[in-house]
Design an enzyme around this catalytic site. Structure first.
Site, short mmCIF file in Angstrom:
data_model
loop_
_atom_site.label_atom_id
_atom_site.label_comp_id
_atom_site.label_asym_id
_atom_site.label_seq_id
_atom_site.Cartn_x
_atom_site.Cartn_y
_atom_site.Cartn_z
N ASP A 14 -13.05 12.72 -37.16
CA ASP A 14 -11.83 13.00 -36.39
C ASP A 14 -12.26 13.05 -34.92
OD1 ASP A 14 -9.21 14.24 -35.72
OD2 ASP A 14 -10.45 16.02 -35.39
N ASP A 33 -9.95 14.49 -31.74
CA ASP A 33 -9.50 15.65 -30.94
C ASP A 33 -9.83 16.96 -31.64
OD1 ASP A 33 -6.91 13.44 -30.27
OD2 ASP A 33 -8.21 14.24 -28.70
C1 XBP Z 1 -4.98 14.84 -32.57
C2 XBP Z 1 -3.55 14.59 -32.47
C3 XBP Z 1 -3.06 13.74 -31.34
C4 XBP Z 1 -3.37 14.41 -30.00
C5 XBP Z 1 -2.51 13.81 -28.89
O1 XBP Z 1 -5.49 13.73 -33.24
O2 XBP Z 1 -2.80 15.01 -33.33
O3 XBP Z 1 -1.66 13.64 -31.49
O4 XBP Z 1 -3.03 15.80 -30.11
O5 XBP Z 1 -2.78 12.41 -28.80
P1 XBP Z 1 -6.82 13.88 -34.18
P2 XBP Z 1 -1.55 11.38 -28.80
O6 XBP Z 1 -7.06 15.38 -34.39
O7 XBP Z 1 -6.47 13.18 -35.47
O8 XBP Z 1 -7.92 13.24 -33.40
O9 XBP Z 1 -0.59 11.87 -27.74
O10 XBP Z 1 -2.17 10.05 -28.48
O11 XBP Z 1 -0.98 11.44 -30.19
#
Ligand code: XBP
Length: 236
Positions: A11, A13
């Protein structure tokens, strides 16, 4: 017999890096530029993170807190989210965010051990590439076999779509892989795809429900490939 671990699925973020605070600020700046009176403070943002995907998160927020704007939001949402992405990528590309402890060392050790690596995220591809530039001076561009992002798997976590896509591209069963995640949605998506998952709690997810994870760690510092292998149930 050690488990037949063949691939790590990362993953982004909250797992590769603590990026959500930078996302939050980018959302707020985009709202202001588009004349919306919305300000997501950290406590509200933590609740909103229950919805994966920036566009989905904005819609969920509007439905709950400003339903009168829903009718006009559809027309402006794509351009507003694109602006948010531009603000976010500009921030991380300058090095605003570093990789979390132990991430680069584990990735390099896993590559050395012959494990295959992929990214499985609900964020936008541009955000991942900008993070690679800003947090690793571009080194990360050579680490992963592929990046499965929001554009590749539009149905967001906890739906398993991004993990099922990754398994298809790898040609591996879920039991031969291990997902690294930081959120309830991420754990549920991996488990639903049959992928064992280890959690590293992040700033915005500490204390959340990680039912189904093999282990919950504070971070990846000092975490070795052998330790991860030992966590994965033997195949079969
Ligand atoms: C995290 C998310 C993303 C980010 C915002 O993704 O849910 O939506 O918060 O990015 P992960 P976007 O944990 O799967 O890496 O605005 O591009 O969605």
């Amino acid at each position: 017999m050690t488990a037949s671990l063949a691939a790590l699925l990362f993953d982004v973020d909250g797992t590769l890096a603590e990026t959500e605070e930078t996302h939050r600020r980018a959302f707020n700046r985009a709202f202001a530029e588009f004349g919306l009176p919305w300000v997501w403070d950290p406590s509200l943002y933590r609740r909103l993170l229950a919805v994966s995907g920036g566009r989905e998160r904005i819609l969920a927020f509007a439905a709950a807190h400003d339903p009168a704007r829903l009718a006009t939001l559809d027309a402006v949402l794509p351009s507003m989210h694109a602006r948010k992405t531009a603000l976010y990528t500009a921030a991380v590309a300058t090095g605003a965010v570093s990789l979390r402890p132990g991430v680069e060392a584990l990735i390099l050790a896993a590559r050395e051990a012959g494990l295959r690596l992929a990214v499985t995220t609900t964020t936008s591809r541009a955000n991942v590439l900008a993070l690679f530039d800003g947090a690793t001076a571009g080194r990360a561009h050579g680490w992963f076999e592929f990046l499965a992002c929001a554009e590749d798997a539009p149905v967001k976590k906890p739906d398993p779509q991004v993990y099922r896509l990754a398994l298809d591209r790898l040609g591996l069963p879920g039991g031969a892989c291990l997902a690294l995640e930081d959120t309830t949605n991420g754990v549920r998506a991996a488990v639903a795809a049959g992928v064992p998952v280890v959690v590293t709690e992040s700033v915005y997810s500490v204390g959340d429900d990680f039912t189904g994870a093999l282990a919950v760690l504070p971070d990846l510092a000092m975490v070795t490939v052998e330790r991860l292998r030992a966590l994965v149930p033997p195949a079969g």
